[in-house]
Structure formats: structure tokens, C-alpha cells
Design a protein around this motif. Structure first.
Motif, PDB file in Angstrom:
ATOM      1  N   ASP A  81       2.382  -7.496 -13.759  1.00  8.29           N
ATOM      2  CA  ASP A  81       2.714  -7.534 -12.179  1.00  8.29           C
ATOM      3  C   ASP A  81       2.798  -8.964 -11.647  1.00  8.29           C
ATOM      4  O   ASP A  81       1.837  -9.622 -11.683  1.00  8.29           O
ATOM      5  CB  ASP A  81       1.505  -6.890 -11.511  1.00  8.29           C
ATOM      6  N   ASN A 119       1.918   3.598 -11.589  1.00  9.81           N
ATOM      7  CA  ASN A 119       2.464   4.607 -10.568  1.00  9.81           C
ATOM      8  C   ASN A 119       3.403   3.707  -9.580  1.00  9.81           C
ATOM      9  O   ASN A 119       2.973   2.482  -9.284  1.00  9.81           O
ATOM     10  CB  ASN A 119       1.145   5.008  -9.708  1.00  9.81           C
ATOM     11  N   HIS A 120       4.472   4.195  -9.395  1.00  9.54           N
ATOM     12  CA  HIS A 120       5.386   3.275  -8.786  1.00  9.54           C
ATOM     13  C   HIS A 120       5.149   3.446  -7.008  1.00  9.54           C
ATOM     14  O   HIS A 120       5.671   2.787  -6.276  1.00  9.54           O
ATOM     15  CB  HIS A 120       6.828   3.810  -8.870  1.00  9.54           C
ATOM     16  N   LYS A 121       4.001   4.078  -6.773  1.00  5.03           N
ATOM     17  CA  LYS A 121       3.546   3.912  -5.289  1.00  5.03           C
ATOM     18  C   LYS A 121       2.334   2.832  -5.426  1.00  5.03           C
ATOM     19  O   LYS A 121       1.513   2.959  -6.093  1.00  5.03           O
ATOM     20  CB  LYS A 121       2.967   5.415  -4.847  1.00  5.03           C
ATOM     21  N   GLY A 122       2.306   1.746  -4.776  1.00  3.14           N
ATOM     22  CA  GLY A 122       1.285   0.827  -4.461  1.00  3.14           C
ATOM     23  C   GLY A 122       0.076   1.241  -3.862  1.00  3.14           C
ATOM     24  O   GLY A 122      -0.092   2.152  -3.119  1.00  3.14           O
ATOM     25  N   PRO A 152       4.101  -1.837  -9.035  1.00  3.57           N
ATOM     26  CA  PRO A 152       4.613  -0.349  -8.722  1.00  3.57           C
ATOM     27  C   PRO A 152       6.082  -0.444  -8.341  1.00  3.57           C
ATOM     28  O   PRO A 152       6.259  -0.496  -7.257  1.00  3.57           O
ATOM     29  CB  PRO A 152       3.553  -0.329  -7.472  1.00  3.57           C
ATOM     30  N   LYS A 165      -5.004  -0.100  -8.945  1.00  2.28           N
ATOM     31  CA  LYS A 165      -4.511   0.083 -10.251  1.00  2.28           C
ATOM     32  C   LYS A 165      -5.001  -1.270 -11.003  1.00  2.28           C
ATOM     33  O   LYS A 165      -5.777  -1.114 -12.153  1.00  2.28           O
ATOM     34  CB  LYS A 165      -2.885  -0.051 -10.355  1.00  2.28           C
TER      35      LYS A 165
END
Length: 366
Positions: free
Chosen positions: A40, A9-12, A160, A16
Motif C-alpha cells: 500500500d 477489500n477495495h473499501k478502506g 483499497p 486491514k
């Protein structure tokens, strides 16, 4: 052949990394040989899994492992001259954990340095061999490392961001899961992913093929989304005797409202877009594997924030924590009302049930 599952998900701030760790542990406990990959550059999964809580301990780990991490493992392909000799000699080394079926390929802050070369390759015609292999490097490496180590399932903790590196990692996967928090920002993220993911699939097509430098011909399929960090209504020790303490715990209204909105945009926008690209498991298979909740809502994980620090300190998942781990005593550990238990012990048992159901559903779908 190992199945690769990415969490993206590119929203942190959607837990995750915590989910990768707990799901990986549960899958391993259910008999699968699992490799977690920390893709990451923040390296949070590496720290959580191995109990490395500061920079010095992380640095010592790299030195003791002769720098066999994700960056040093891939760096020779990208012709980084300063990669360690040990990594070149043993490029497929992975690190065991306290769970005998669970392993990790450690992260490295330098992993982000590969992005420039990957971005250049993605914008090329796709016919220049030296550039083409950059796009397929992660896929080729992970498939080899899984085969050599007898891995059943690979779970990738992605950063993210909508980076070129993430583009290639995502398109190297067989499946993906989207972790979300029930809030406005994740609502926006789902809306954005409805455009990003199909575009990723389209833009990568020229790099697919049968050779080891190519990406898989098929697109990754979404297994579902996981709702994280929501708060629930709880029963207090002062609750009236008429209160139904046996009823299931419910999500707080503000969180339920956002979950409803996310469910709506996911099923009316994201799911149709993914179906056009064959990027989602069949709903019938999902419903057979997850026998509760809405379509593609893979799991709901409440806020276990009080247990997270103990989990991090012990490098153990929440559901493996004991009374001694947190020095929990008295009513804080356990108390009863109308024959039902509450307290930290109950929270640990609930976490065990939630992640057990999640792992079983994933195994059925892949």
C-alpha cells in the motif's frame, strides 16, 4: 514453498493493516517464519511495524536501508533509471522486526508508479515478453525472496483500490482474506467483489503458465472474512448483581444487523461466484479449522481502539502490551465484579485469544 496470503477489500477503513501486523506477529510467534509486504503506497504497515511515526523517520529508514523497499526492489524489472545501486545489488533484502520470526518488506509511496506499465501489459495480447514480465513481476519477486530467506508465510497488505497492480498482486496469491466492518459500505463492497474477483480471474488467464515470468496456474482461494471494528455490549461497574457477567460479550445490535446482511450476501452471492472459479477453500475444511460462527466468518475482532495508539507508539501488537507500556494504573488496568476481571488487562487477554485462534485457523487451512 511459502504460501502467499493477501488481505484485500477495495473499501478502506477496515483495519486491514492492523490485521496484517497482528496476524503476522501471531503466526511468527507460533513458529512460522513470516514476511509481511507493505504493498500500500500509504506505507502504514511499514510505519506501524517499525515504529516510524513521521515523514522524517520514514525517510531516514529508507536512507539507512539503502532504499531496499518494494518499489526499489521491483523498479529494475520496470527499468526505472533512478533506482538505487544498492537495491540492484541486493534486491531481496528484507527488514527484521523485534519478533525474531517476523520480517517486513517496506512500502514506498512510489509503488503506485508501476501501475501504468502493469495496466498496459494487462491489456496486451500477453505474448509480448517485455510486457508479460510486468504482470508476473510481483509473483516472481516474492517467490524468490521467500525462498532465499526461508519464509513460510507471506502476508500482503494491499491498498483499497481496484488497480492493475492490485489485480496482479491478488492473482499472485495462494489465499486471500477479506476484512470488513459491519456497515452499509462493506455490504456494498462484498456485492462489488462478487463481480470484481471472478472477472480478475478470467482476465488474467492468458498470463498464467510455468515460466518464472508467469502467474500461478491456480486461482487464489478465500480463507474467509474477518469482521472488524464492531462494538460490544459491556458490563459496567454499576451493573446489578443479578446480571450474568460470565456470559460471552455480544455484538451491539446495529452491528449484528449489518453482519447478518453481510453474511447473507456473502453466502448467497460472493461464495457461489468464487466456487465457480475454484477461488474458495472447501466449507468442510473451514468448519474443521474454525469451530464457531457462520460459514467463512473467519474471526470477529472487536473495537480495541483505546489500545491502538499504544500499539503504534511501541511497535507492538495489542496482545503484547504491558501495564507499563500504557502507564495504566488502578481500576483502569483491572477491576473485578462477581469474581470476573474487567479493564484493559482483560481486553489485552481477549485480543490474545482472538488472534491466537485466527492464526491457528489460518495454519490449518493452508
Amino acid at each position: 514453498m511459502a504460501k502467499i496470503i493477501s488481505l484485500f477489500n477495495h473499501k478502506g477503513g477496515v483495519s486491514k493493516t492492523t490485521t496484517v501486523f497482528h496476524l503476522g506477529w501471531k503466526l511468527a510467534s507460533q513458529g512460522k517464519k513470516v514476511l509481511m509486504i507493505d504493498a500500500d503506497p500509504q506505507c502504514n504497515l511499514t510505519g506501524l511495524t517499525l515504529g516510524l511515526d513521521d515523514y522524517n523517520s520514514l525517510l531516514k529508514f529508507y536512507e539507512n536501508k539503502n532504499n531496499t523497499d518494494i518499489f526499489n526492489s521491483l523498479a529494475p524489472i520496470f527499468e526505472f533509471s533512478d533506482v538505487s545501486i544498492a537495491s540492484k545489488e541486493n534486491p531481496h533484502a528484507i527488514t527484521p522486526t523485534s519478533n525474531p520470526n517476523l520480517f517486513i518488506l517496506a512500502g514506498n509511496i512510489r509503488f503506485s508508479e508501476l501501475d501504468i506499465q502493469i495496466a498496459t501489459a494487462l491489456t496486451s495480447s500477453g505474448t509480448i515478453p517485455i510486457l508479460r514480465k510486468f504482470v508476473g513481476a510481483f509473483n516472481s519477486f516474492v517467490r524468490k525472496i521467500a525462498e532465499e530467506n526461508g519464509i513460510d508465510i507471506v502476508i500482503v497488505d494491499m491498498s483499497p483500490s481496484v488497480s492493475s497492480t492490485n489485480h496482479c498482486i491478488f492473482m499472485s496469491s495462494d489465499y486471500f482474506i477479506i476484512p470488513v466492518s459491519p456497515d452499509f459500505y462493506c455490504y456494498q463492497a462484498i456485492d462489488s467483489l462478487s463481480n470484481v474477483l471472478p472477472k480478475w480471474a478470467k482476465d488474467i488467464e492468458k498470463f498464467k503458465g510455468e515460466s518464472e515470468d508467469d502467474l500461478p496456474i491456480g486461482n487464489p482461494k478465500m480463507l474467509g472474512f474477518i469482521t472488524q471494528n464492531y462494538r460490544i455490549y459491556t458490563v459496567g461497574r454499576t451493573a446489578s448483581d443479578t446480571e450474568d457477567v460470565t456470559a460471552p460479550k455480544k455484538m451491539s445490535k446495529v452491528y449484528q444487523d449489518w453482519l447478518d446482511r453481510i453474511n447473507h450476501i456473502l453466502n448467497t452471492k460472493l461464495v457461489p461466484e468464487l466456487q465457480k472459479k475454484d477461488m474458495i477453500v472447501e466449507e468442510a475444511l473451514f468448519q474443521e479449522s474454525v469451530t464457531y460462527g457462520d460459514a467463512y466468518h473467519l474471526s470477529g475482532i472487536q473495537n480495541f481502539s483505546g489500545l491502538i495508539p499504544v500499539s503504534q507508539a511501541t511497535a507492538k501488537p495489542i496482545f503484547e502490551l504491558t501495564k507499563t507500556d500504557g502507564n495504566w494504573t488502578g481500576a483502569r488496568w483491572k477491576w473485578k465484579k462477581n469474581g470476573k476481571e474487567y479493564g484493559i488487562k482483560n481486553n489485552i487477554e481477549e485480543a490474545n485469544m482472538v488472534y491466537n485462534n485466527l492464526a491457528e485457523a489460518v495454519i490449518k487451512m493452508i
